[in-house]
Design a protein around this motif. Sequence first.
Motif, short mmCIF file in Angstrom:
data_model
loop_
_atom_site.label_atom_id
_atom_site.label_comp_id
_atom_site.label_asym_id
_atom_site.label_seq_id
_atom_site.Cartn_x
_atom_site.Cartn_y
_atom_site.Cartn_z
N TYR A 1 -43.12 -46.77 -2.35
CA TYR A 1 -42.27 -47.50 -3.29
C TYR A 1 -42.53 -47.00 -4.70
O TYR A 1 -41.61 -46.89 -5.52
CB TYR A 1 -42.57 -49.00 -3.20
N GLU A 2 -43.77 -46.66 -4.96
CA GLU A 2 -44.16 -46.19 -6.29
C GLU A 2 -43.30 -45.03 -6.79
O GLU A 2 -42.91 -45.02 -7.95
CB GLU A 2 -45.64 -45.75 -6.21
N VAL A 3 -43.04 -44.06 -5.94
CA VAL A 3 -42.26 -42.91 -6.41
C VAL A 3 -40.79 -42.97 -6.00
O VAL A 3 -39.99 -42.17 -6.50
CB VAL A 3 -42.84 -41.54 -5.98
N LYS B 1 -55.41 -41.93 2.82
CA LYS B 1 -55.82 -42.75 1.67
C LYS B 1 -55.28 -42.21 0.34
O LYS B 1 -55.18 -42.94 -0.63
CB LYS B 1 -57.34 -42.81 1.60
N TYR B 2 -54.98 -40.93 0.30
CA TYR B 2 -54.56 -40.38 -0.99
C TYR B 2 -53.14 -40.78 -1.35
O TYR B 2 -52.71 -40.68 -2.49
CB TYR B 2 -54.70 -38.85 -1.01
N LEU B 3 -52.39 -41.25 -0.33
CA LEU B 3 -50.99 -41.56 -0.59
C LEU B 3 -50.73 -43.05 -0.42
O LEU B 3 -49.97 -43.64 -1.17
CB LEU B 3 -50.13 -40.75 0.39
N GLN C 1 -52.61 -45.87 -0.73
CA GLN C 1 -53.68 -46.72 -1.25
C GLN C 1 -53.30 -48.18 -1.05
O GLN C 1 -52.17 -48.57 -1.32
CB GLN C 1 -53.91 -46.46 -2.75
N ASP D 1 -54.88 -50.65 -2.64
CA ASP D 1 -55.19 -51.47 -3.83
C ASP D 1 -54.18 -51.26 -4.96
O ASP D 1 -54.47 -51.44 -6.12
CB ASP D 1 -56.62 -51.18 -4.32
N LYS D 2 -52.96 -50.88 -4.59
CA LYS D 2 -51.91 -50.78 -5.59
C LYS D 2 -51.53 -52.18 -6.06
O LYS D 2 -51.77 -53.16 -5.36
CB LYS D 2 -50.68 -50.10 -5.00
N PHE D 3 -50.88 -52.25 -7.21
CA PHE D 3 -50.61 -53.55 -7.79
C PHE D 3 -49.34 -54.21 -7.24
O PHE D 3 -48.99 -55.30 -7.63
CB PHE D 3 -50.54 -53.46 -9.32
N TRP E 1 -40.42 -49.45 -14.55
CA TRP E 1 -40.94 -50.23 -13.43
C TRP E 1 -40.12 -51.48 -13.18
O TRP E 1 -39.76 -52.22 -14.11
CB TRP E 1 -42.39 -50.63 -13.67
N ALA E 2 -39.80 -51.74 -11.92
CA ALA E 2 -39.13 -52.97 -11.54
C ALA E 2 -39.59 -53.33 -10.13
O ALA E 2 -39.70 -52.47 -9.26
CB ALA E 2 -37.62 -52.80 -11.57
N ALA E 3 -39.85 -54.59 -9.94
CA ALA E 3 -40.25 -55.07 -8.62
C ALA E 3 -39.03 -55.07 -7.70
O ALA E 3 -37.89 -55.05 -8.18
CB ALA E 3 -40.83 -56.47 -8.74
N ASN F 1 -47.81 -36.75 -10.58
CA ASN F 1 -48.34 -37.72 -9.63
C ASN F 1 -48.45 -37.18 -8.22
O ASN F 1 -49.21 -37.68 -7.41
CB ASN F 1 -47.36 -38.92 -9.61
N PRO G 1 -56.90 -48.28 -10.30
CA PRO G 1 -55.71 -49.10 -10.05
C PRO G 1 -55.25 -49.85 -11.29
O PRO G 1 -54.04 -50.01 -11.52
CB PRO G 1 -56.15 -50.09 -8.97
N LYS H 1 -53.61 -47.39 -13.62
CA LYS H 1 -52.33 -47.01 -13.01
C LYS H 1 -51.27 -48.08 -13.23
O LYS H 1 -50.11 -47.77 -13.54
CB LYS H 1 -52.53 -46.76 -11.51
N GLU H 2 -51.66 -49.31 -13.09
CA GLU H 2 -50.69 -50.39 -13.31
C GLU H 2 -50.14 -50.36 -14.73
O GLU H 2 -48.93 -50.40 -14.95
CB GLU H 2 -51.31 -51.76 -13.00
N ILE I 1 -47.81 -47.30 -15.25
CA ILE I 1 -46.48 -47.44 -14.64
C ILE I 1 -45.66 -48.46 -15.41
O ILE I 1 -44.47 -48.27 -15.64
CB ILE I 1 -46.61 -47.83 -13.16
N LYS I 2 -46.29 -49.52 -15.82
CA LYS I 2 -45.52 -50.54 -16.52
C LYS I 2 -45.08 -50.04 -17.90
O LYS I 2 -44.03 -50.43 -18.39
CB LYS I 2 -46.30 -51.86 -16.59
N MET J 1 -47.23 -40.47 -15.13
CA MET J 1 -47.59 -40.92 -13.79
C MET J 1 -48.59 -39.95 -13.18
O MET J 1 -48.31 -38.76 -13.02
CB MET J 1 -46.36 -41.05 -12.90
N THR K 1 -51.69 -39.90 -10.05
CA THR K 1 -52.13 -40.65 -8.89
C THR K 1 -53.65 -40.78 -8.85
O THR K 1 -54.37 -40.04 -9.53
CB THR K 1 -51.62 -40.01 -7.59
N TYR K 2 -54.12 -41.72 -8.07
CA TYR K 2 -55.56 -41.87 -7.85
C TYR K 2 -55.79 -42.11 -6.37
O TYR K 2 -54.85 -42.45 -5.63
CB TYR K 2 -56.10 -43.06 -8.65
N GLN K 3 -56.99 -41.91 -5.91
CA GLN K 3 -57.37 -42.19 -4.54
C GLN K 3 -58.87 -42.17 -4.41
O GLN K 3 -59.55 -41.55 -5.21
CB GLN K 3 -56.77 -41.16 -3.57
#
Lengths: 508, 508
Positions: A129-131, A346-348, A350, A352-354, B57-59, B102, B452, B455-456, B459-460, B465, B467-469
């Motif tokens: 969803y992130e990208v 795990k690299y894609l 994750q 613990d995303k918000f 960013w949009a939910a 990213n 995380p 990252k939040e 993105i907001k 962008m 990425t992390y892991q």
Amino acid sequence: MPADSNLIVAGEAIKESLFQSLPERSKHEEFIRRAVDLLVERVVFGRSQRSAKVVEWAAPDEIKSVIDLKPREGPVSHDELLAIMADVARYSVNTGHPYFVNQLFSTVDPYGLIGQWLTDALNPSVYTYEVAPVFTLMEEEVLREMRAIVGWKDGDGDGIFCPGGSISNGYAISCARHHFYPDVKSKGVYAVPKLVLFTSELAHYSTKKMACFMGIGSDNCIMIKTDELGKMDVGDLEIKISEAINSGSTPFMVTATAGTTVFGAFDPLIPISDLCKKYNLWLHVDAAWGGGALMSKKHRHLLKGIELADSVTWNPHKLLAAPQQCSTFLVRHKNVLKEGHSSNAKYLFQKDKFYDTSYDTGDKHIQCGRRADVLKFWFMWKAKGSDGFEKHIDKLFDNAKYFLDHIKQRAGFKLVLENPECTNIMFWYVPNCLRGCENDPNYRERLHKVAPKIKERMIKEGSMMVTYQPQGNLVNFFRIVFQNSALDHKDMVYFANEFERLGSDIIV
Amino acid sequence: MPADSNLIVAGEAIKESLFQSLPERSKHEEFIRRAVDLLVERVVFGRSQRSAKVVEWAAPDEIKSVIDLKPREGPVSHDELLAIMADVARYSVNTGHPYFVNQLFSTVDPYGLIGQWLTDALNPSVYTYEVAPVFTLMEEEVLREMRAIVGWKDGDGDGIFCPGGSISNGYAISCARHHFYPDVKSKGVYAVPKLVLFTSELAHYSTKKMACFMGIGSDNCIMIKTDELGKMDVGDLEIKISEAINSGSTPFMVTATAGTTVFGAFDPLIPISDLCKKYNLWLHVDAAWGGGALMSKKHRHLLKGIELADSVTWNPHKLLAAPQQCSTFLVRHKNVLKEGHSSNAKYLFQKDKFYDTSYDTGDKHIQCGRRADVLKFWFMWKAKGSDGFEKHIDKLFDNAKYFLDHIKQRAGFKLVLENPECTNIMFWYVPNCLRGCENDPNYRERLHKVAPKIKERMIKEGSMMVTYQPQGNLVNFFRIVFQNSALDHKDMVYFANEFERLGSDIIV
Ligand SMILES: Cc1ncc(COP(=O)(O)O)c(C=O)c1O
Ligand SMILES: Cc1ncc(COP(=O)(O)O)c(C=O)c1O
């Protein structure tokens, strides 16, 4: 004949920094504007005219002499690039032409094209969803709607856009296998009894190909006889299931076809489903070709019983005329795609995303990067509505019926099937030299040679494109495919006239 | 904030006949012109500006409230379609933005895009010369050149454009299996000893996924340890091969990685190849990510020994910045793709065509319809030349080195690898609250929560962008990926500044 490239004079070589991978107004605007103009004028509108050629036939060496296909050390200029575009278009087959009726895809739908161009400009990959937020949600809605149209309650289940119906048919095998034998995922096919699956002898070759690729083997993809209309013989299916069980194999699925590739035949889904229930088999329906008929109240009866399937392949790029490729795999079981294919990278993915990571749908498929094939179809759906798709389908069937009735009365045309079910019409064109020779011992042998000869003339003239093939005992016959709703009855007469013009004096 | 759609006033509903699938000037010209203008202005140029947002960013619910995602009965007007396009673009992640770093893909190359748009307008499927003459020849030339760059004599061998590197890695397994055990094709995996393959624990997940899909099973995809740089431990490889043999399994291939997904590590190909020779194993090199470095005299040493491979995956859509998707599978053995996958469907691959049917290459792949992913890459190659690609690669590595050196001296940045080999740089950003706490018992746990949170915010705000892991014992770290050659040293400083701005005051 001079190539199109001669029409555009080559200019100065592009500048040093043009190797950079970002569009910049100062460097690229003029080029992009001119390129887009060429696309709209010469390609989109230029090629969709009936007066254009369907194909400008050229042998490989000829094309190589016009287009410098080999990659080179140095860059070429913007002017040269425009000339190259014109040449590539010129020597490519005009699949968007109204008279390209050669395959199960054709026409370049204007809304589909704009949807595709937008997709390209956004260059997404659909896995998180992130990208790909919009594309993720769009897939969800479209797939749900398609499942609802198939007839599954509330459109529940799961699904995925695939790079082609062949891969969709592979997903079906994978899901069926995982459903009954989840151990295969970790232990391989070694861990389970010898699995066999069933499909008809006229089914698309992809089921067998995927069975090979997936370690099941072509011998274990058992071919069921078809009746005179090209439909799966349910009696033979039961015989083959019993034989397999008696020989120690373990049947696990049947792939029925709703709209076969050549005959357009619809397998009888209800009795097949009954057998699947009796023997506890997964029922997959390959509606890659015929699925579009579900959009029409008048024609959806052809797929009667499809709601009994465990999974369905449906390619909007075929009967619904979405651009290449647009293929879906739909499944009634909610979790099998994910459970059967996830690997939790795990690299894609994750956790613990918000945001709610249940929207990160990429782990349920076997691809990693995946094209957003949904937008072009969704955009067409917006532009036309379900009503528009219904009219599209009804028009195709109407044209097919008209063409069938027309050639029934015309000399030289001999139907392979008197009442084909879908919009593919199969016939032999019998040239003058063969008329009245039906009882000659070498008639069949001679008739077999007609289609390739007509096809050669057809392509060299570029007046239309219709495919031919032999099948079983049947010698080479033509299959014309209606999938472009801008055709009308006059076009039907055109096709028949063309066969007569190109074929009547053929000598075999 | 009002959605873009509010900017365009909805007009009259489109006319009845707009359901038809053919572009017609009278009906579509105005719409197509306006749509193209929107694409060029707002999307291509509008979004590639540094001043644009990387993401708005949009939910999910927010997007659903702005864009009516559900297919409807009726059509919408051209004006509404244009508004929808704007909204889809607005809420899609701006993967073409210079600060979208990213994933292993980014940027919308102007030549790649035009090549892609041309492909779409031609809407081809590449399986027979008859329907895709130019694309067939173009694939041949490009794949030959790529094989030559890999280092195979005269570029000999075979290859195919695939829908993604994951599928390419699947082809590798299929070809290796067929090479040693051609019986699998008909008899399935049952017919042969229990096959096992090897890849590193940091290899891309697709090898394992494809092994599951292909009936081999994840347990039989044996993971080899990696050293502190992330490279395959050749000692461990030999141990695992011996163990497998002793336990009665049959090793048949090793998939080495040239540029791992997270660390960008290059496995030592020469010693791995030695082991493959010793044990008679197929060597596949997954250079999906690192393959592009072969275009640079300065950096191709990273893939030293790649010419010893039996097959190679190389994705031009990654390091070379071709549009999604552009992936190749290259194989040194001339016939294995064809022999391993052909099924001789008579309706498509007629042998009595009037031209040389060896150009009908569609039977060597597992797809039926197949997109022409070659043109966009070929067109970029024309526009830039091999020289341009070399400059592109050199620039990426130069930027990566600059960024690395820059953050080495800056407070708060802690490298995961001191000397990463490719253009991915991995680091932790340590906020103020954690500096000096390295010896606290809960330091790692707290550090894990930092990425995380950054990252939040990132993105907001939409300012970049990255990425992390986590990986193995390593808690969440950032991986920034350089793949856009329009970035320069100033941008490198921008990224570092942004981490500081977004991260220094994070409390964990
Ligand atoms: C019945 C049927 N199933 C599956 C396929 C394969 O679809 P694709 O070409 O998208 O792989 C075809 C292609 O013609 C087909 O006719
Ligand atoms: C090393 C490696 N191999 C294979 C793949 C898969 O490529 P694709 O996303 O095109 O399927 C990736 C994707 O990131 C990768 O990094």
